[in-house]
Design a protein around this motif. Structure first.
Motif, short mmCIF file in Angstrom:
data_model
loop_
_atom_site.label_atom_id
_atom_site.label_comp_id
_atom_site.label_asym_id
_atom_site.label_seq_id
_atom_site.Cartn_x
_atom_site.Cartn_y
_atom_site.Cartn_z
N GLU A 48 0.43 -1.23 0.13
CA GLU A 48 -0.19 0.17 -0.30
C GLU A 48 0.51 1.21 -0.33
O GLU A 48 0.37 2.07 -0.98
N ARG A 136 -5.99 1.84 -3.69
CA ARG A 136 -5.32 0.37 -3.06
C ARG A 136 -6.49 0.23 -1.61
O ARG A 136 -6.29 1.40 -0.98
N ALA A 153 -5.86 -3.66 -4.44
CA ALA A 153 -5.56 -3.03 -5.46
C ALA A 153 -6.44 -3.05 -6.73
O ALA A 153 -7.48 -3.68 -7.02
N GLU A 155 -6.26 -1.72 -10.27
CA GLU A 155 -5.95 -0.48 -11.78
C GLU A 155 -7.16 -0.17 -12.53
O GLU A 155 -7.96 -1.03 -12.65
#
Length: 269
Positions: A48, A136, A153, A155
């Motif tokens: 993180e 995160r 996570a 993205e």
């Protein structure tokens, strides 16, 4: 309305053993945890914080030693912060050192995969680093299904969404427990954002990333499991309604002595 908000962990606990669920989530008995759990928390904290690094002036040629030094520094920092938790689990100094060394290997393996992605990007290191910074530890909660969870996570790259869960497991294997966990994450993501992500995967830190095929049946699997545990627990408050489910994992359970007093040890386990 269900009395408790569930999670992948609580549902999997019930499926493993209803009595363990009772002690954990109804009586809220404390647990001493395990070194695996504590180490997992350390690793998640490191990954993180990793993306908060200041990479100004770092180039692709200089990034590897720079990032290796930084990620090990983060490991040392968080390992010390979790000292009390490590002390509680009661491992020997030798075991403690072995786990720390193994964690270094995990993080450097993850870092190597990350650097390979950076090198594959046609741009500066700083641009590539920023490109791969995920959201995160994002918290999701469904008021409709009364379930919640944290996604490690998320993205968002070139309009595509990829959710990732980090695992410190020994093997790169998607168990039924992991499959349910990802199914719940997909359900939560879909409810909040109105659609499914483009990709979902587990990153097994000792090995590599393993993609989970995103299929409608997977979300339906999550719905069924959530509704089932609510049906089984919402109106059940007595210990008798949560039967023991003996198995080889009983011996490692924090509540083993409650289920099997010393004079009545579980035969065969």
């Amino acid at each position: 309305m269900p009395k408790r908000v569930q999670s992948a962990s609580s549902i999997n606990t019930y499926k493993q053993c209803p009595r363990k669920y009772y002690y954990s989530y109804i009586e809220n008995r404390p647990t001493k945890g395990s070194i695996h759990t504590v180490r997992g928390n350390v690793v998640h904290s490191v990954l993180e914080d990793f993306f908060d690094l200041d990479v100004s002036g770092v180039t692709k040629d200089s990034c590897r030693p720079f990032l290796q030094e930084k990620i090990i520094g983060l490991l040392v920092k968080h390992w010390l912060e979790y000292k009390k938790e490590f002390d509680k689990v009661g491992v020997t100094p030798t075991e403690h050192a072995q786990f720390k060394e193994e964690t270094v290997v995990m993080l450097l393996n993850w870092l190597n995969h990350f650097i390979n992605r950076v090198f594959a990007y046609d741009g500066s290191f700083e641009d590539a680093f920023k490109r791969f910074v995920p959201v995160r530890e994002e918290f999701y909660e469904s008021s409709q299904f009364m379930v919640r969870g944290y996604i490690d996570a998320i993205e968002r790259i070139d309009g595509k969404v990829h959710i990732v869960d980090y695992k410190t497991s020994k093997n790169a294997h998607i168990s039924n427990e992991y499959k349910l966990q990802m199914a719940i994450y997909l359900l939560l993501y879909q409810e909040k954002h109105g659609g499914l992500p483009d990709k979902a995967s587990f990153f097994f830190l000792k090995h590599h990333s393993v993609e989970v095929p995103i299929e409608p049946d997977l979300v339906e699997h999550a719905r069924k499991e959530i509704l089932e545990i609510h049906a089984r627990t919402s109106f059940c408050e007595t210990i008798e309604e949560y039967p023991m489910q003996p198995g080889p994992l009983c011996r490692y359970c924090d509540f083993y002595e409650l289920c099997y007093p010393k004079q009545k040890k579980l035969s065969g386990f």
